[in-house]
Design a protein around this motif. Structure first.
Motif, mmCIF file in Angstrom:
data_model
loop_
_atom_site.group_PDB
_atom_site.id
_atom_site.type_symbol
_atom_site.label_atom_id
_atom_site.label_comp_id
_atom_site.label_asym_id
_atom_site.label_seq_id
_atom_site.Cartn_x
_atom_site.Cartn_y
_atom_site.Cartn_z
ATOM 1 N N VAL A 168 -36.899 -2.630 -27.122
ATOM 2 C CA VAL A 168 -37.008 -4.064 -26.848
ATOM 3 C C VAL A 168 -37.825 -4.766 -27.929
ATOM 4 O O VAL A 168 -37.554 -5.913 -28.294
ATOM 5 N N GLU A 169 -38.821 -4.067 -28.470
ATOM 6 C CA GLU A 169 -39.746 -4.673 -29.430
ATOM 7 C C GLU A 169 -39.097 -5.084 -30.749
ATOM 8 O O GLU A 169 -39.708 -5.818 -31.529
ATOM 9 N N PHE A 170 -37.876 -4.634 -31.004
ATOM 10 C CA PHE A 170 -37.280 -4.952 -32.299
ATOM 11 C C PHE A 170 -37.108 -6.457 -32.478
ATOM 12 O O PHE A 170 -37.142 -6.969 -33.604
ATOM 13 N N TRP A 171 -36.953 -7.197 -31.377
ATOM 14 C CA TRP A 171 -36.836 -8.647 -31.461
ATOM 15 C C TRP A 171 -38.118 -9.274 -32.001
ATOM 16 O O TRP A 171 -38.075 -10.251 -32.754
ATOM 17 N N LEU A 172 -39.267 -8.735 -31.620
ATOM 18 C CA LEU A 172 -40.540 -9.276 -32.088
ATOM 19 C C LEU A 172 -40.741 -9.021 -33.580
ATOM 20 O O LEU A 172 -41.377 -9.820 -34.277
ATOM 21 N N ILE A 173 -40.207 -7.904 -34.068
ATOM 22 C CA ILE A 173 -40.283 -7.638 -35.504
ATOM 23 C C ILE A 173 -39.488 -8.689 -36.265
ATOM 24 O O ILE A 173 -39.905 -9.164 -37.332
ATOM 25 N N TRP A 174 -38.341 -9.089 -35.709
ATOM 26 C CA TRP A 174 -37.544 -10.133 -36.359
ATOM 27 C C TRP A 174 -38.315 -11.447 -36.415
ATOM 28 O O TRP A 174 -38.184 -12.209 -37.380
ATOM 29 N N VAL A 175 -39.100 -11.738 -35.378
ATOM 30 C CA VAL A 175 -39.908 -12.960 -35.387
ATOM 31 C C VAL A 175 -40.880 -12.935 -36.566
ATOM 32 O O VAL A 175 -41.054 -13.926 -37.279
ATOM 33 N N ALA A 176 -41.522 -11.772 -36.775
ATOM 34 C CA ALA A 176 -42.461 -11.624 -37.891
ATOM 35 C C ALA A 176 -41.743 -11.749 -39.230
ATOM 36 O O ALA A 176 -42.295 -12.312 -40.191
ATOM 37 N N VAL A 177 -40.525 -11.243 -39.312
ATOM 38 C CA VAL A 177 -39.743 -11.349 -40.548
ATOM 39 C C VAL A 177 -39.377 -12.802 -40.831
ATOM 40 O O VAL A 177 -39.526 -13.300 -41.961
ATOM 41 N N ASP A 178 -38.905 -13.517 -39.808
ATOM 42 C CA ASP A 178 -38.489 -14.906 -39.994
ATOM 43 C C ASP A 178 -39.664 -15.808 -40.349
ATOM 44 O O ASP A 178 -39.506 -16.770 -41.114
ATOM 45 N N ALA A 179 -40.845 -15.525 -39.793
ATOM 46 C CA ALA A 179 -42.019 -16.352 -40.064
ATOM 47 C C ALA A 179 -42.361 -16.369 -41.549
ATOM 48 O O ALA A 179 -42.873 -17.364 -42.073
ATOM 49 N N VAL A 180 -42.071 -15.274 -42.240
ATOM 50 C CA VAL A 180 -42.335 -15.174 -43.680
ATOM 51 C C VAL A 180 -41.083 -15.505 -44.481
ATOM 52 O O VAL A 180 -41.151 -16.151 -45.538
ATOM 53 N N GLY A 181 -39.928 -15.080 -43.986
ATOM 54 C CA GLY A 181 -38.689 -15.230 -44.743
ATOM 55 C C GLY A 181 -38.199 -16.656 -44.869
ATOM 56 O O GLY A 181 -37.647 -17.035 -45.913
ATOM 57 N N MET A 196 -30.442 -20.859 -41.357
ATOM 58 C CA MET A 196 -29.955 -19.866 -40.425
ATOM 59 C C MET A 196 -31.102 -18.998 -39.912
ATOM 60 O O MET A 196 -31.186 -18.692 -38.723
ATOM 61 N N TYR A 197 -32.021 -18.609 -40.796
ATOM 62 C CA TYR A 197 -33.154 -17.800 -40.375
ATOM 63 C C TYR A 197 -34.117 -18.600 -39.502
ATOM 64 O O TYR A 197 -34.788 -18.042 -38.634
ATOM 65 N N LEU A 198 -34.188 -19.901 -39.736
ATOM 66 C CA LEU A 198 -34.991 -20.755 -38.877
ATOM 67 C C LEU A 198 -34.429 -20.750 -37.461
ATOM 68 O O LEU A 198 -35.169 -20.682 -36.472
ATOM 69 N N PHE A 199 -33.101 -20.812 -37.382
ATOM 70 C CA PHE A 199 -32.452 -20.723 -36.072
ATOM 71 C C PHE A 199 -32.675 -19.341 -35.462
ATOM 72 O O PHE A 199 -32.897 -19.211 -34.257
ATOM 73 N N TYR A 200 -32.597 -18.289 -36.291
ATOM 74 C CA TYR A 200 -32.833 -16.937 -35.811
ATOM 75 C C TYR A 200 -34.201 -16.813 -35.151
ATOM 76 O O TYR A 200 -34.376 -16.053 -34.197
ATOM 77 N N GLY A 201 -35.199 -17.542 -35.701
ATOM 78 C CA GLY A 201 -36.539 -17.451 -35.162
ATOM 79 C C GLY A 201 -36.585 -17.744 -33.674
ATOM 80 O O GLY A 201 -37.207 -17.012 -32.897
ATOM 81 N N GLY A 202 -35.916 -18.841 -33.270
ATOM 82 C CA GLY A 202 -35.845 -19.163 -31.850
ATOM 83 C C GLY A 202 -34.931 -18.218 -31.099
ATOM 84 O O GLY A 202 -35.208 -17.834 -29.948
ATOM 85 N N PHE A 203 -33.861 -17.821 -31.758
ATOM 86 C CA PHE A 203 -32.889 -16.933 -31.122
ATOM 87 C C PHE A 203 -33.504 -15.574 -30.799
ATOM 88 O O PHE A 203 -33.228 -14.989 -29.745
ATOM 89 N N THR A 204 -34.343 -15.055 -31.708
ATOM 90 C CA THR A 204 -34.932 -13.733 -31.484
ATOM 91 C C THR A 204 -35.896 -13.736 -30.302
ATOM 92 O O THR A 204 -36.021 -12.732 -29.601
ATOM 93 N N ILE A 205 -36.571 -14.864 -30.078
ATOM 94 C CA ILE A 205 -37.461 -14.962 -28.914
ATOM 95 C C ILE A 205 -36.639 -14.898 -27.638
ATOM 96 O O ILE A 205 -37.004 -14.206 -26.668
ATOM 97 N N VAL A 206 -35.509 -15.607 -27.618
ATOM 98 C CA VAL A 206 -34.611 -15.551 -26.458
ATOM 99 C C VAL A 206 -34.097 -14.133 -26.269
ATOM 100 O O VAL A 206 -34.056 -13.610 -25.150
#
Length: 236
Positions: A168-181, A196-206
């Protein structure tokens, strides 16, 4: 020959936006990436091959000067992670198929929480990997800040591996990636990928809460044994 010429023109076509332009294949590659993310959230196996197609398209985008895309900034971390995505995606594709076959055809992979040891390892690898790869990406001429490119590369590797493992935690790693990317992509001029990555940021939290709910609603397997009817008779 006409078909080949059309494919080349489509491969290099751009969408004019004001004084700048976006590569069509950058947009299409990110659309495939979004479709893959949606499939991943729903735990569908088709998410893996769809993602691979998007990775192949984006690989040619982030090596701007090599493929003469008009981008002068080469993001070696972004390009390298497309190759990494493809390799790990094949691993995830096989693993999810095996999990589905074990649970019965048509059943999705079951989300699991990573162990505390695995969580510590993920954080350690993210930090150490970023520090180790930054000098390499700088030597290759990656866009500044180079550490951000290394961070997104290592984080993406860990997130994709975590998805393949069903953590489940893999989504939180994506949040950390998007915050920098996201800031990195904007500064380098890769606007389609940045949005697209900005959109991913919200999408990964969902996605995190969707997987967490799926884990919470999972019904534990109950093992039953066939009772021996002769035992009661012997006791009596």
């Amino acid at each position: 020959m006409d078909i080949l010429r059309w494919l080349i023109e489509a491969f290099n076509s751009q969408i004019a936006i004001g004084t700048s332009a976006l590569l069509v294949r950058e947009v299409v590659g990110n659309i495939f990436g979004l479709a893959s993310a949606l499939g991943g959230m729903r735990r569908k196996i088709w998410a893996w091959p769809v993602g691979i197609i998007g990775n192949l398209l984006l690989l040619t985008v982030f090596l701007g000067s090599i493929f003469d895309t008009g981008y002068t900034a080469n993001l070696w971390g972004q390009a390298g992670r497309q190759i990494m995505f493809i390799a790990v995606s094949f691993f995830g594709w096989v693993r999810w198929k095996q999990a589905r076959d074990e649970n019965g055809a048509g059943h999705a992979v079951t989300p699991q929480w990573a162990s505390n040891r695995a969580r510590v390892s993920l954080v350690a690898i993210l930090i150490v990997g970023t520090v180790a790869l930054t000098p390499l990406f700088r030597a290759l001429g990656s866009y500044d800040p180079v550490w951000a490119d290394a961070w997104t590369f290592v984080g993406s590797l860990l997130a994709t591996y975590g998805m393949a493992k069903g953590w489940v935690e893999f989504w939180l790693i994506w949040v950390a990636v998007d915050a920098v990317g996201v800031p990195l992509l904007f500064s380098a001029g890769y606007y389609a990928s940045a949005f697209m990555y900005l959109f991913y940021g919200g999408f990964t939290i969902v996605g995190f809460f969707v997987w967490m709910k799926a884990k919470r609603n999972e019904k534990p397997a109950i093992e039953t044994e066939m009772l021996d009817p002769t035992i009661r008779g012997k006791q009596s």
